[in-house]
Design a protein around this motif. Structure first.
Motif, PDB file in Angstrom:
ATOM      1  N   LEU A  32       0.851  -1.183   0.000  1.00  0.00           N
ATOM      2  CA  LEU A  32       0.000   0.000   0.000  1.00  0.00           C
ATOM      3  C   LEU A  32       0.888   1.233   0.000  1.00  0.00           C
ATOM      4  O   LEU A  32       1.802   1.352   0.816  1.00  0.00           O
ATOM      5  N   ASN A  33       0.623   2.169  -0.925  1.00  0.00           N
ATOM      6  CA  ASN A  33       1.396   3.408  -0.921  1.00  0.00           C
ATOM      7  C   ASN A  33       0.821   4.382   0.108  1.00  0.00           C
ATOM      8  O   ASN A  33      -0.106   4.044   0.850  1.00  0.00           O
ATOM      9  N   ARG A  34       1.369   5.583   0.166  1.00  0.00           N
ATOM     10  CA  ARG A  34       0.943   6.531   1.202  1.00  0.00           C
ATOM     11  C   ARG A  34      -0.495   6.994   1.028  1.00  0.00           C
ATOM     12  O   ARG A  34      -1.087   7.558   1.945  1.00  0.00           O
ATOM     13  N   TYR A  35      -1.044   6.765  -0.175  1.00  0.00           N
ATOM     14  CA  TYR A  35      -2.449   7.105  -0.415  1.00  0.00           C
ATOM     15  C   TYR A  35      -3.354   5.900  -0.171  1.00  0.00           C
ATOM     16  O   TYR A  35      -4.533   5.937  -0.521  1.00  0.00           O
ATOM     17  N   ARG A  36      -2.769   4.831   0.406  1.00  0.00           N
ATOM     18  CA  ARG A  36      -3.488   3.585   0.699  1.00  0.00           C
ATOM     19  C   ARG A  36      -4.062   2.962  -0.575  1.00  0.00           C
ATOM     20  O   ARG A  36      -5.150   2.366  -0.576  1.00  0.00           O
ATOM     21  N   THR A  37      -3.297   3.116  -1.651  1.00  0.00           N
ATOM     22  CA  THR A  37      -3.651   2.480  -2.915  1.00  0.00           C
ATOM     23  C   THR A  37      -2.825   1.214  -3.089  1.00  0.00           C
ATOM     24  O   THR A  37      -1.622   1.208  -2.813  1.00  0.00           O
TER      25      THR A  37
END
Length: 327
Positions: free
Chosen positions: A113-118
């Motif tokens: 998960l990236n920092r945008y929770r994607t």
């Protein structure tokens, strides 16, 4: 697979082996790269003294160190790329790369998960290069109508492709029918498992044997744990149907191998080849639904757990079915 941990009680063997951290340093790999190398079958392991622990034999490290191109060649084999770098390797746009992955042509090996929770999928660079070399017709021009219609319908096989790859690895490590059943059950929602395995003691035993998902991002209490658990469970109707059928068949073999532990003196309820004796309630587990082109007598032998279908042959069949599903 050569990445399978081979149990051993030899003190001498354990003494001439290294823990993952030391082995990774000697091989010029990061810990995550070593784990991926083991999962891909590139590095042989042996069982450690504690359950779930593994070590790398010194002889295996020496073998890898003496291979041509070490350590660069080994690092290249475990190199992963995201969408941007993968598209550059393939010589296509990010959009086209994503569409090919959604259609199941490229199977992810990791995600995070990236920092945008994607959710971000990662692929083996080797897989990307090999696909590009073998499928030039799909890298330019308009995609075939059948592929465009699948994308238009919202198809996205990335999670399923990852599960199939992950399940294949776990099955290669399974030691016996109960562990094989536990791997299959780990891909299903608990309500699905309860439907196929109504005995609570059998379900408890499957939970005890549930494989550790060591290549999932974060720990059990990390922010990504919920997403990781969601990716691990099948959500495609065809995939769920296949897993239910497989679990029913493997449970028949597991019960024939030995019953699940239960309180002393308690007798397990009778179970047929299609689950509990409930008439037609277990029709989803009919062996003919897996390979309808085979004679019914042969399918019945599979469900009964006869010697021809036991042990490694069962796991090889499961691995074969997984491979065909990914195609």
């Amino acid at each position: 697979m050569s990445g399978k941990a081979v149990p051993t009680k030899s003190v001498h063997t354990l003494a001439s082996s290294y823990a993952p951290g030391r082995a990774a340093a000697d091989l010029g790999l990061k810990r995550t790269e070593l784990l991926l190398a083991v999962q891909l079958g590139l590095v042989r392991t042996i069982a450690g003294q504690e359950p779930g622990r593994w070590r790398i034999p010194r002889a295996e490290i020496e073998r890898l160190q003496s291979a041509p191109g070490f350590p660069h060649a080994l690092r290249e084999r475990v190199k992963v790329v995201g969408t941007t770098e993968g598209a550059e390797l393939m010589g296509v746009t990010r959009d086209r790369f994503t569409k090919l992955a959604r259609l199941g042509f490229l199977a992810p090996v990791k995600f995070y998960l990236n920092r945008y929770r994607t959710l971000v999928w990662l692929y083996l660079a080797d897989d990307v290069r090999q696909f590009a070399e073998a499928n030039a017709s799909l890298l330019s021009g308009q995609a075939p109508v059948t592929l465009r219609s699948r994308l238009g319908a919202g198809e996205d096989r990335r999670a399923r492709s990852w599960r199939e790859r992950h399940c294949s690895h776990l099955l290669s490590l399974a030691d016996g029918p109960w562990q094989t059943a536990a791997v299959t059950a780990s891909m299903l929602d608990p309500t699905q498992v309860a439907d196929i395995v109504p005995d609570p003691y059998e379900r408890a035993y499957l939970n005890r044997l549930r494989p550790e998902s060591t290549n999932l991002p974060g720990g059990p209490d990390s922010p990504t744990a919920e997403v990781a658990a969601r990716v691990l469970q099948a959500d495609d109707p065809d995939e769920i149907r296949w897993l239910r059928t497989t679990l029913g068949l493997v449970m028949d073999q597991a019960r024939n191998d030995h019953p699940a532990p239960r309180p002393d003196g308690e007798v397990p309820a009778p179970v047929t080849a299609f689950g509990p004796e409930q008439g037609d309630g277990g029709s989803l587990r009919d062996a003919d639904t897996i390979q309808p082109d085979r004679p019914r007598e042969e399918a019945t032998q599979e469900a009964s757990g006869e010697p021809a279908t036991q042990g490694r042959k069962r796991r090889r069949a499961l691995l074969s079915w997984i491979g065909r599903g990914n195609g």
